[in-house]
Design an enzyme around this catalytic site. Structure first.
Site, PDB file in Angstrom:
ATOM      1  N   ASN A   7       0.868  -1.178   0.000  1.00  0.00           N
ATOM      2  CA  ASN A   7       0.000   0.000   0.000  1.00  0.00           C
ATOM      3  C   ASN A   7       0.902   1.223   0.000  1.00  0.00           C
ATOM      4  OD1 ASN A   7      -1.775   2.065   0.531  1.00  0.00           O
ATOM      5  ND2 ASN A   7      -2.345   1.358   2.588  1.00  0.00           N
ATOM      6  N   TRP A   8       0.937   1.909  -1.136  1.00  0.00           N
ATOM      7  CA  TRP A   8       1.830   3.076  -1.242  1.00  0.00           C
ATOM      8  C   TRP A   8       1.256   4.310  -0.538  1.00  0.00           C
ATOM      9  CZ3 TRP A   8       4.805   3.846  -6.529  1.00  0.00           C
ATOM     10  CH2 TRP A   8       5.748   2.817  -6.662  1.00  0.00           C
ATOM     11  N   LYS A   9       0.009   4.242  -0.105  1.00  0.00           N
ATOM     12  CA  LYS A   9      -0.626   5.392   0.554  1.00  0.00           C
ATOM     13  C   LYS A   9      -0.461   6.640  -0.337  1.00  0.00           C
ATOM     14  CE  LYS A   9       0.018   3.037   4.905  1.00  0.00           C
ATOM     15  NZ  LYS A   9       0.120   3.099   6.340  1.00  0.00           N
ATOM     16  N   HIS A  91      -9.360   0.985   5.275  1.00  0.00           N
ATOM     17  CA  HIS A  91      -8.071   1.184   5.950  1.00  0.00           C
ATOM     18  C   HIS A  91      -8.266   2.111   7.146  1.00  0.00           C
ATOM     19  CE1 HIS A  91      -3.940   2.332   6.737  1.00  0.00           C
ATOM     20  NE2 HIS A  91      -3.575   1.269   6.038  1.00  0.00           N
ATOM     21  N   GLU A  93      -6.613   4.491   8.167  1.00  0.00           N
ATOM     22  CA  GLU A  93      -6.405   5.915   7.864  1.00  0.00           C
ATOM     23  C   GLU A  93      -7.643   6.514   7.206  1.00  0.00           C
ATOM     24  OE1 GLU A  93      -2.680   5.375   5.798  1.00  0.00           O
ATOM     25  OE2 GLU A  93      -1.755   4.772   7.695  1.00  0.00           O
ATOM     26  N   GLU A 161      -4.836  -5.009  10.731  1.00  0.00           N
ATOM     27  CA  GLU A 161      -3.821  -3.977  10.891  1.00  0.00           C
ATOM     28  C   GLU A 161      -4.075  -3.224  12.201  1.00  0.00           C
ATOM     29  OE1 GLU A 161      -2.000  -2.812   6.813  1.00  0.00           O
ATOM     30  OE2 GLU A 161      -3.670  -1.488   7.238  1.00  0.00           O
ATOM     31  N   GLY A 167       3.105   2.159  10.689  1.00  0.00           N
ATOM     32  CA  GLY A 167       4.076   3.236  10.507  1.00  0.00           C
ATOM     33  C   GLY A 167       4.862   3.595  11.752  1.00  0.00           C
ATOM     34  N   SER A 204       4.009  -2.318  10.152  1.00  0.00           N
ATOM     35  CA  SER A 204       5.460  -2.394  10.354  1.00  0.00           C
ATOM     36  C   SER A 204       6.058  -3.737   9.933  1.00  0.00           C
ATOM     37  CB  SER A 204       5.827  -2.058  11.808  1.00  0.00           C
ATOM     38  OG  SER A 204       5.434  -0.725  12.116  1.00  0.00           O
ATOM     39  N   GLY A 225       3.102  -1.172   4.173  1.00  0.00           N
ATOM     40  CA  GLY A 225       3.126   0.245   3.837  1.00  0.00           C
ATOM     41  C   GLY A 225       4.528   0.685   3.445  1.00  0.00           C
ATOM     42  N   GLY A 226       5.250   1.242   4.388  1.00  0.00           N
ATOM     43  CA  GLY A 226       6.542   1.852   4.112  1.00  0.00           C
ATOM     44  C   GLY A 226       7.506   0.945   3.364  1.00  0.00           C
TER      45      GLY A 226
END
Ligand code: 13P
Length: 245
Positions: A7-9, A91, A93, A161, A167, A204, A225-226
């Site tokens: 997920n590149w957000k 998600h 977010e 999640e 993150g 993470s 994510g990251g």
């Protein structure tokens, strides 16, 4: 089905598409599904790069309606048209930044399924909810409220999640992940029956912890994510999952 999903957000410009070419070169012919969900602006271009490769491309959200007067929104039909085969919905977010309730997530999931795409439905507790001992109750309520009737292993993936692990570099203990995944497996089996759905862990995940997380029962992959932004980080995660198949 095992799935390594990135997920590149809200990250990624055309100049970052070289990472996707490096990723495609690095993953070879994996035994698991591989997915990147870039910002909507890159889906079309990334899908062209991914043609005839093992890489799938997905959206990060969609509107519940197919079209209409909803300025700034993107429908599942549009994502499909741009080349997406998966869409992330619910998600944390989106739930936090845009006030998305379980009912909204359910409507979006229905929209994704109506287009013949696979929905990745996200659930997870906040730190306060975990500290209060409410994790399973929260996850159970989110599953019950966010998934429409008739979900199958072919149409829906569920991602656990924990909000506090996203993150932050903090991950739950392996026992905590296993506990929630066993609970989700039982809840989904009781409601939907059929073949077991793909269950992802997210929060993470990185090359250094992927192998031990993928070894857990009822963990069928990750939503990353990251560490999905760079081929050098995501390719080893894909390899760790592929090695479990
Ligand atoms: P991080 O891997 O950066 O913690 O993000 C997880 C996530 O939210 C994926 O959807």
């Amino acid at each position: 089905m095992k799935l390594a999903a990135g997920n590149w957000k809200m990250n990624g410009l055309g100049s970052n598409l070289g990472e996707v070419q490096r990723l495609i070169a690095a993953i070879g012919d994996p035994k698991c599904q591989v997915l990147i969900c870039p910002p909507a602006t890159l889906i079309d271009r990334m899908s062209i790069l991914a043609l005839d490769t093992p890489l799938h491309v997905g959206g990060q959200d969609c509107h519940a309606k197919t079209s209409g007067a909803h300025t700034g929104d993107v429908s599942a039909a549009m994502l499909a048209n741009a080349g997406a085969s998966y869409v992330i919905v619910g998600h944390s977010e989106r739930r936090a930044d845009h006030g998305e309730t379980d009912a909204i997530v359910l409507a979006k999931t229905q929209a994704v399924l109506a287009e013949g795409l696979i929905a990745i439905v996200c659930v997870g507790e906040t730190e306060a909810q975990r500290d209060a001992g409410d994790t399973l109750a929260v996850v159970g309520a989110q599953l019950a409220g966010s998934l429409p009737n008739g979900c199958t292993a072919d149409t829906v993936v569920v991602a656990y999640e924990p909000v506090w692990a996203i993150g932050t570099g903090r991950t739950p203990t392996l026992e905590q992940i296993a506990e929630v995944h066993a609970f989700m497996r039982a809840e989904l089996a009781a409601r939907f029956g059929g073949a077991p759905m793909t269950l992802l862990y997210g929060g993470s995940v990185k090359p250094s912890n992927a192998e031990e997380i993928f070894a857990l029962p009822n963990v069928d992959g990750a939503l990353v994510g990251g560490a999905a932004l760079k081929a050098a980080d995501f390719a080893p995660i894909v390899a760790a999952l592929s090695a479990t198949v």
